[in-house]
Design a protein around this motif. Sequence first.
Motif, PDB file in Angstrom:
ATOM      1  N   MET A   8       0.836  -1.193   0.000  1.00 32.25           N
ATOM      2  CA  MET A   8       0.000   0.000   0.000  1.00 32.25           C
ATOM      3  C   MET A   8       0.874   1.248   0.000  1.00 32.25           C
ATOM      4  O   MET A   8       1.938   1.261   0.593  1.00 32.25           O
ATOM      5  CB  MET A   8      -0.899   0.029   1.232  1.00 32.25           C
ATOM      6  N   THR A   9       0.370   2.270  -0.636  1.00 26.20           N
ATOM      7  CA  THR A   9       1.090   3.535  -0.682  1.00 26.20           C
ATOM      8  C   THR A   9       0.402   4.547   0.212  1.00 26.20           C
ATOM      9  O   THR A   9      -0.686   4.302   0.732  1.00 26.20           O
ATOM     10  CB  THR A   9       1.136   4.082  -2.122  1.00 26.20           C
ATOM     11  N   VAL A  10       1.032   5.702   0.372  1.00 31.17           N
ATOM     12  CA  VAL A  10       0.448   6.777   1.176  1.00 31.17           C
ATOM     13  C   VAL A  10      -0.933   7.124   0.646  1.00 31.17           C
ATOM     14  O   VAL A  10      -1.876   7.304   1.411  1.00 31.17           O
ATOM     15  CB  VAL A  10       1.369   8.014   1.181  1.00 31.17           C
ATOM     16  N   THR A  11      -1.071   7.193  -0.674  1.00 32.90           N
ATOM     17  CA  THR A  11      -2.368   7.585  -1.241  1.00 32.90           C
ATOM     18  C   THR A  11      -3.438   6.522  -1.014  1.00 32.90           C
ATOM     19  O   THR A  11      -4.627   6.832  -1.080  1.00 32.90           O
ATOM     20  CB  THR A  11      -2.241   7.901  -2.743  1.00 32.90           C
ATOM     21  N   ASP A  12      -3.042   5.293  -0.742  1.00 33.37           N
ATOM     22  CA  ASP A  12      -4.014   4.261  -0.385  1.00 33.37           C
ATOM     23  C   ASP A  12      -4.553   4.481   1.019  1.00 33.37           C
ATOM     24  O   ASP A  12      -5.639   4.030   1.351  1.00 33.37           O
ATOM     25  CB  ASP A  12      -3.377   2.868  -0.435  1.00 33.37           C
ATOM     26  N   ARG A  13      -3.798   5.177   1.850  1.00 32.97           N
ATOM     27  CA  ARG A  13      -4.160   5.337   3.262  1.00 32.97           C
ATOM     28  C   ARG A  13      -4.640   6.733   3.631  1.00 32.97           C
ATOM     29  O   ARG A  13      -5.317   6.901   4.630  1.00 32.97           O
ATOM     30  CB  ARG A  13      -2.965   4.977   4.139  1.00 32.97           C
ATOM     31  N   ILE A  14      -4.284   7.732   2.837  1.00 32.05           N
ATOM     32  CA  ILE A  14      -4.663   9.116   3.143  1.00 32.05           C
ATOM     33  C   ILE A  14      -5.719   9.564   2.141  1.00 32.05           C
ATOM     34  O   ILE A  14      -5.578   9.360   0.946  1.00 32.05           O
ATOM     35  CB  ILE A  14      -3.449  10.066   3.076  1.00 32.05           C
ATOM     36  N   GLU A  15      -6.763  10.190   2.668  1.00 31.09           N
ATOM     37  CA  GLU A  15      -7.888  10.618   1.834  1.00 31.09           C
ATOM     38  C   GLU A  15      -8.158  12.098   2.037  1.00 31.09           C
ATOM     39  O   GLU A  15      -8.100  12.594   3.157  1.00 31.09           O
ATOM     40  CB  GLU A  15      -9.118   9.802   2.246  1.00 31.09           C
ATOM     41  N   LEU A  16      -8.450  12.791   0.950  1.00 30.69           N
ATOM     42  CA  LEU A  16      -8.908  14.179   1.007  1.00 30.69           C
ATOM     43  C   LEU A  16     -10.297  14.211   0.386  1.00 30.69           C
ATOM     44  O   LEU A  16     -10.450  13.914  -0.796  1.00 30.69           O
ATOM     45  CB  LEU A  16      -7.971  15.104   0.220  1.00 30.69           C
ATOM     46  N   ASN A  17     -11.278  14.546   1.198  1.00 32.38           N
ATOM     47  CA  ASN A  17     -12.666  14.550   0.741  1.00 32.38           C
ATOM     48  C   ASN A  17     -13.335  15.766   1.365  1.00 32.38           C
ATOM     49  O   ASN A  17     -13.359  15.894   2.594  1.00 32.38           O
ATOM     50  CB  ASN A  17     -13.354  13.263   1.192  1.00 32.38           C
ATOM     51  N   PRO A  18     -13.892  16.657   0.560  1.00 32.40           N
ATOM     52  CA  PRO A  18     -14.509  17.867   1.120  1.00 32.40           C
ATOM     53  C   PRO A  18     -15.663  17.577   2.078  1.00 32.40           C
ATOM     54  O   PRO A  18     -16.016  18.427   2.879  1.00 32.40           O
ATOM     55  CB  PRO A  18     -14.990  18.645  -0.104  1.00 32.40           C
ATOM     56  N   ASN A  19     -16.186  16.363   2.050  1.00 29.97           N
ATOM     57  CA  ASN A  19     -17.289  15.994   2.938  1.00 29.97           C
ATOM     58  C   ASN A  19     -16.822  15.367   4.250  1.00 29.97           C
ATOM     59  O   ASN A  19     -17.641  15.028   5.092  1.00 29.97           O
ATOM     60  CB  ASN A  19     -18.238  15.031   2.221  1.00 29.97           C
ATOM     61  N   ILE A  20     -15.522  15.190   4.406  1.00 31.38           N
ATOM     62  CA  ILE A  20     -14.965  14.606   5.625  1.00 31.38           C
ATOM     63  C   ILE A  20     -13.972  15.588   6.227  1.00 31.38           C
ATOM     64  O   ILE A  20     -12.985  15.951   5.582  1.00 31.38           O
ATOM     65  CB  ILE A  20     -14.269  13.264   5.338  1.00 31.38           C
ATOM     66  N   MET A  21     -14.235  16.030   7.430  1.00 29.78           N
ATOM     67  CA  MET A  21     -13.349  16.940   8.165  1.00 29.78           C
ATOM     68  C   MET A  21     -12.950  18.157   7.336  1.00 29.78           C
ATOM     69  O   MET A  21     -11.794  18.578   7.337  1.00 29.78           O
ATOM     70  CB  MET A  21     -12.114  16.201   8.690  1.00 29.78           C
ATOM     71  N   LEU A  22     -13.921  18.698   6.608  1.00 32.43           N
ATOM     72  CA  LEU A  22     -13.733  19.905   5.802  1.00 32.43           C
ATOM     73  C   LEU A  22     -12.625  19.763   4.754  1.00 32.43           C
ATOM     74  O   LEU A  22     -11.995  20.730   4.358  1.00 32.43           O
ATOM     75  CB  LEU A  22     -13.464  21.115   6.692  1.00 32.43           C
ATOM     76  N   GLY A  23     -12.388  18.548   4.311  1.00 32.13           N
ATOM     77  CA  GLY A  23     -11.401  18.318   3.271  1.00 32.13           C
ATOM     78  C   GLY A  23      -9.976  18.155   3.751  1.00 32.13           C
ATOM     79  O   GLY A  23      -9.057  18.004   2.940  1.00 32.13           O
ATOM     80  N   LYS A  24      -9.760  18.193   5.077  1.00 31.07           N
ATOM     81  CA  LYS A  24      -8.405  17.971   5.588  1.00 31.07           C
ATOM     82  C   LYS A  24      -7.991  16.530   5.290  1.00 31.07           C
ATOM     83  O   LYS A  24      -8.833  15.632   5.233  1.00 31.07           O
ATOM     84  CB  LYS A  24      -8.358  18.195   7.096  1.00 31.07           C
ATOM     85  N   PRO A  25      -6.701  16.285   5.127  1.00 35.35           N
ATOM     86  CA  PRO A  25      -6.259  14.911   4.901  1.00 35.35           C
ATOM     87  C   PRO A  25      -6.529  14.055   6.143  1.00 35.35           C
ATOM     88  O   PRO A  25      -6.179  14.440   7.261  1.00 35.35           O
ATOM     89  CB  PRO A  25      -4.769  15.032   4.623  1.00 35.35           C
ATOM     90  N   VAL A  26      -7.183  12.926   5.924  1.00 35.82           N
ATOM     91  CA  VAL A  26      -7.513  11.995   7.005  1.00 35.82           C
ATOM     92  C   VAL A  26      -7.007  10.604   6.654  1.00 35.82           C
ATOM     93  O   VAL A  26      -6.745  10.298   5.491  1.00 35.82           O
ATOM     94  CB  VAL A  26      -9.034  11.922   7.269  1.00 35.82           C
ATOM     95  N   ILE A  27      -6.908   9.769   7.679  1.00 32.18           N
ATOM     96  CA  ILE A  27      -6.630   8.363   7.446  1.00 32.18           C
ATOM     97  C   ILE A  27      -7.882   7.787   6.785  1.00 32.18           C
ATOM     98  O   ILE A  27      -8.987   7.941   7.303  1.00 32.18           O
ATOM     99  CB  ILE A  27      -6.331   7.624   8.767  1.00 32.18           C
TER     100      ILE A  27
END
Length: 78
Positions: free
Chosen positions: A1-20
């Motif tokens: 797995m890569t970082v992008t597999d584990r880190i998500e940026l979604n405007p509907n989750i935590m105001l778009g902050k990077p989350v696990i």
Amino acid sequence: MTVTDRIELNPNIMLGKPVIRGTRVTVELVLRKIAEGADEATLLAAYPTLTKADIQAAVTYAADSLAHEKTVVLTGQG
């Protein structure tokens, strides 16, 4: 797995902050806890949805983000 597999940026989750991915645990939170002295075992106990790989991905994501920042040096007007 890569970082992008584990880190998500979604405007509907935590105001778009990077989350696990799949959580509401932000990369910022993980880094702040580490900066405050929390070790891996403490983080895993406090946030049971996290894995060791998630913590490493958060640190790597932050380092990669800083590596791509541009620095602008302003000089004083003389």
